[in-house]
Design an enzyme around this catalytic site. Structure first.
Site, PDB file in Angstrom:
ATOM      1  N   ASP A 113       0.853  -1.180   0.000  1.00 13.06           N
ATOM      2  CA  ASP A 113       0.000   0.000   0.000  1.00 13.06           C
ATOM      3  C   ASP A 113       0.895   1.239   0.000  1.00 13.06           C
ATOM      4  O   ASP A 113       1.882   1.285   0.748  1.00 13.06           O
ATOM      5  CB  ASP A 113      -0.886   0.008   1.256  1.00 13.06           C
ATOM      6  CG  ASP A 113      -2.337   0.223   0.917  1.00 13.06           C
ATOM      7  OD1 ASP A 113      -2.644   1.302   0.392  1.00 13.06           O
ATOM      8  OD2 ASP A 113      -3.148  -0.671   1.180  1.00 13.06           O
ATOM      9  N   GLU A 157      -6.462   4.097  -6.000  1.00  7.00           N
ATOM     10  CA  GLU A 157      -7.807   4.268  -5.454  1.00  7.00           C
ATOM     11  C   GLU A 157      -8.279   5.675  -5.807  1.00  7.00           C
ATOM     12  O   GLU A 157      -7.738   6.655  -5.293  1.00  7.00           O
ATOM     13  CB  GLU A 157      -7.756   4.089  -3.934  1.00  7.00           C
ATOM     14  CG  GLU A 157      -9.113   4.186  -3.290  1.00  7.00           C
ATOM     15  CD  GLU A 157      -9.043   4.533  -1.824  1.00  7.00           C
ATOM     16  OE1 GLU A 157      -9.868   4.031  -1.073  1.00  7.00           O
ATOM     17  OE2 GLU A 157      -8.151   5.320  -1.426  1.00  7.00           O
ATOM     18  N   HIS A 193     -10.859  -3.705   2.641  1.00  6.30           N
ATOM     19  CA  HIS A 193     -10.877  -3.366   4.072  1.00  6.30           C
ATOM     20  C   HIS A 193     -11.779  -2.175   4.387  1.00  6.30           C
ATOM     21  O   HIS A 193     -11.982  -1.865   5.552  1.00  6.30           O
ATOM     22  CB  HIS A 193      -9.445  -3.075   4.530  1.00  6.30           C
ATOM     23  CG  HIS A 193      -8.897  -1.861   3.860  1.00  6.30           C
ATOM     24  ND1 HIS A 193      -8.653  -1.800   2.498  1.00  6.30           N
ATOM     25  CD2 HIS A 193      -8.584  -0.625   4.335  1.00  6.30           C
ATOM     26  CE1 HIS A 193      -8.213  -0.602   2.180  1.00  6.30           C
ATOM     27  NE2 HIS A 193      -8.165   0.131   3.275  1.00  6.30           N
ATOM     28  N   ASP A 194     -12.279  -1.474   3.359  1.00  5.94           N
ATOM     29  CA  ASP A 194     -13.165  -0.324   3.580  1.00  5.94           C
ATOM     30  C   ASP A 194     -14.622  -0.671   3.305  1.00  5.94           C
ATOM     31  O   ASP A 194     -15.477   0.222   3.330  1.00  5.94           O
ATOM     32  CB  ASP A 194     -12.784   0.834   2.644  1.00  5.94           C
ATOM     33  CG  ASP A 194     -11.441   1.439   2.981  1.00  5.94           C
ATOM     34  OD1 ASP A 194     -11.023   1.353   4.148  1.00  5.94           O
ATOM     35  OD2 ASP A 194     -10.800   2.003   2.066  1.00  5.94           O
ATOM     36  N   ASP A 254      -3.032   4.590  -2.432  1.00  2.00           N
ATOM     37  CA  ASP A 254      -4.116   5.107  -1.601  1.00  2.00           C
ATOM     38  C   ASP A 254      -4.557   6.494  -2.059  1.00  2.00           C
ATOM     39  O   ASP A 254      -3.719   7.335  -2.419  1.00  2.00           O
ATOM     40  CB  ASP A 254      -3.600   5.188  -0.151  1.00  2.00           C
ATOM     41  CG  ASP A 254      -4.683   5.522   0.847  1.00  2.00           C
ATOM     42  OD1 ASP A 254      -5.553   4.672   1.074  1.00  2.00           O
ATOM     43  OD2 ASP A 254      -4.645   6.639   1.410  1.00  2.00           O
TER      44      ASP A 254
HETATM   45  C1  NOJ Z   1      -8.330   4.857   1.751  1.00  4.04           C
HETATM   46  C2  NOJ Z   1      -8.024   3.663   2.586  1.00  4.04           C
HETATM   47  O1  NOJ Z   1      -8.446   2.519   1.895  1.00  4.04           O
HETATM   48  C3  NOJ Z   1      -8.714   3.862   3.905  1.00  4.04           C
HETATM   49  O2  NOJ Z   1      -8.694   2.707   4.694  1.00  4.04           O
HETATM   50  C4  NOJ Z   1      -8.086   5.043   4.600  1.00  4.04           C
HETATM   51  O3  NOJ Z   1      -8.827   5.324   5.765  1.00  4.04           O
HETATM   52  C5  NOJ Z   1      -8.089   6.278   3.707  1.00  4.04           C
HETATM   53  N1  NOJ Z   1      -7.721   6.001   2.367  1.00  4.04           N
HETATM   54  C6  NOJ Z   1      -7.113   7.289   4.226  1.00  4.04           C
HETATM   55  O4  NOJ Z   1      -5.805   6.862   3.974  1.00  4.04           O
END
Ligand code: NOJ
Length: 584
Positions: free
Chosen positions: A110, A275, A349-350, A217
């Site tokens: 990451d 992302e 994970h989100d 990210d």
């Molecule tokens: C995206 C990540 O996937 C998430 O878990 C994180 O809280 C935010 N970016 C901030 O880095």
């Protein structure tokens, strides 16, 4: 979409969330005190499961393993070049990289470079004085004052984690921008020296150690509109507003990505997946057109945000199958006729667990298999998240808010309570919010991986930091490994089929045949020429029987189904039944 085969296009990527994957070291963690109350996973644990993973995946994406106070689970990095002591050491990481490569697997890390932790040395220097050489490495602004002389943030931008996106620092009487938690100051990408430091410390350091690329990210957020104007008011009842395109896909974002590609990633055989979340097709293509040289592919959120306001997932109104079809169509078609590439994912994970979100508890294994058929037949590089392959589910609805540990959930809940806590119908309002939190919160994906039915689900020999989902006795890896009908073995079979028919599944064009049908989702995957065989996928996303129809002409050969022979009925699909045919 071009069909020039590349390892990262063909790959299945498996995401590991190190804090909840598995703990390899026995005993309680005795190192420096940190935020975790209980055991986390570690790098040794991941190494011990590489043979399990090699049977499923080609590439591992490791969520942050770096030194971090973990206010946002490692997405708040204190040092890019150090490992969180609980997870292991740089040597352990080198072993993990080498052991992946020995098995023919790749590993990507990451890359969190929109912000650091406030404990990062760069920020400590930056905040120390107005004239520190690193002052400009972060985004500092003077306060505003209202008519009564009250100090206010420089503009109305809201944080993704509730409240203002600005944090006041009394030492120098200025605010710093932090689009996420107050401990995650945004780096100033406008400063060339900062960008160079990011490339060296966060990227080359790991690429030179053999890492095969990055999941980048918040890759759309680096370029902020430089006069920092107020954002339009979308939520009048709130003090702070989503900053939208004032921070996402900003004016210099493609310059930054191009520079990163030219100066770093193009010099390695690196895979990059950014992302980005939300953007127009035109904008998306800028990020991922091969000829432009920015990133290989991006994550867009159309599918995972279905039913939610795209600026606030907890403003959720539900969705029907047509909405899901629309989202998948956008995802699968945006690269059509271009030299760009895209991704397929439904969990990370989100996100909550896909069986809870799109399947059904009563049809746990069957709906899990339907979702496996769905994911493995969509166009782009496929990403699966730890536990998805065994059908892990959301946490039980009766877990109280105290069991949720994610900063996003907690801040949202607290803001809600501040706003409505005194209302006579607060209890009712709170239950509604808890329904949504239970359905959509990120915590749902962050319970320990369920390896077996022993205490702590085989995750650790002492109490884990995050509670184990009580269904671990029924849903676990050990139970599914040797069961030929398990979801795990169905995933393995489906992933093999995806590779066998990759011209259709991974690279094929996508066309929906029953857009208005609210029960079934039928699509074909095909090569452009009319004579070649097509993949015909029909999925009953409902709890009722549905009519089965052959919507295209040809000879149908069934290559995958999630029902037994005696349940199979040529005329109808049972609840959550799915079929894949090759049509000649
Ligand atoms: C995206 C990540 O996937 C998430 O878990 C994180 O809280 C935010 N970016 C901030 O880095």
């Amino acid at each position: 979409m071009t069909k020039d085969y590349t390892w990262w296009k063909d790959a299945t990527v498996y995401q590991i969330y190190p804090s909840t994957f598995i703990k390899g070291k026995k005993g309680k963690f005795e190192g420096p005190k940190d935020v975790f109350d209980g055991e986390t996973g570690d790098l040794k644990g991941i190494i011990s499961k590489l043979d399990y993973l090699a049977d499923i995946t080609d590439v591992i994406w490791l969520s942050p393993h770096y030194l971090s106070p973990n206010n946002d689970m490692g997405y708040d990095i204190e040092s890019y070049e150090k490992i969180l002591p609980r997870y292991g050491s740089v040597e352990d990481m080198q072993t993990l990289i080498d052991e992946c490569h020995k098995r023919g697997m790749k590993i990507i890390c990451d890359l969190v470079i929109n912000h650091t932790s406030d404990l990062h040395d760069w920020f400590k220097e930056s905040r120390s004085s107005l004239d520190n050489p690193k002052r400009d490495w972060y985004i500092w602004k003077k306060p505003k004052y209202d008519d009564k002389g009250n100090r206010k943030p420089p503009n109305n931008w809201g944080s993704y984690f509730s409240g203002s996106a600005w944090e006041y620092d009394s030492k120098t009487d200025e605010y710093y921008l932090r689009l996420f938690d107050k401990s995650q100051p945004d780096l100033n990408w406008e400063n060339e020296e900062t960008r160079k430091a990011i490339y060296d410390s966060a990227m080359k350091f790991w690429l030179d150690r053999g890492v095969d690329g990055f999941r980048i990210d918040t890759a759309g957020l680096y370029s902020k509109v430089q006069d920092f104007p107020d954002a339009p008011v979308l939520f009048p009842e709130d003090d702070y507003q989503p900053s939208g395109n004032l921070t996402l896909n900003g004016p210099r974002i493609h310059f930054f990505h191009k520079e990163m590609y030219d100066q770093v990633t193009s010099n390695y055989d690196a895979m990059t997946v950014g992302e980005v979340g939300h953007c127009s097709r035109e904008e998306a293509l800028k990020y991922v057109s091969a000829s432009r040289g920015e990133m290989n592919m991006i994550f867009l959120f159309d599918t995972v945000d279905v039913g939610s306001d795209k600026n606030d997932r907890f403003r959720y109104n539900g969705f029907d199958l047509k909405d899901l079809k629309e989202a998948i169509k956008t995802q699968c078609e945006f690269t059509e006729g271009t030299d760009a590439w895209s991704t397929v994912f439904i969990e990370n994970h989100d996100q909550p667990r896909c069986i809870t979100r799109f399947g059904d508890k009563k049809y746990q294994t069957k709906s899990g298999k339907l979702l496996a058929m769905f994911q493995t037949t969509l166009t782009g590089t496929l990403f699966i998240y730890q536990g998805q392959e065994i059908g892990m589910t959301n946490v039980p609805r009766d877990w109280p808010i105290e069991e949720y540990q994610d900063v996003n959930t907690i801040n949202y809940y607290n803001q809600f309570k501040d706003k409505y806590g005194k209302d006579a119908d607060f209890a009712e309002k709170e239950q509604k919010l808890m329904d949504i939190i239970n359905l959509l919160a990120r915590d749902n994906a962050r319970t320990p991986m369920q390896w077996d039915d022993s205490e702590n689900a085989g995750f650790s020999d002492h109490r884990p930091w995050s509670k184990v989902n009580p269904n671990y006795k029924e849903i676990n890896v050990a139970k599914q490994l040797n069961d030929p009908n398990s979801l795990l073995n169905f995933y393995k079979k489906s992933l093999k089929l995806r590779k066998k028919y990759k011209d259709l599944s991974i690279y094929g064009s996508f066309e929906i045949l029953d857009f208005d049908n609210k029960q079934t989702f039928t699509y074909v995957k095909s090569l452009k020429d009319a004579k070649s065989p097509k993949a015909y996928v029909v999925l009953n996303f409902s709890k009722d029987n549905a009519k089965f129809e052959r919507l295209i002409d040809g000879q149908y050969e069934l290559i995958s189904t999630n029902v037994d022979k005696d349940e199979f009925d040529e005329e109808k699909l049972s609840p959550f039944e799915g079929r894949i045919y090759i049509v000649n």
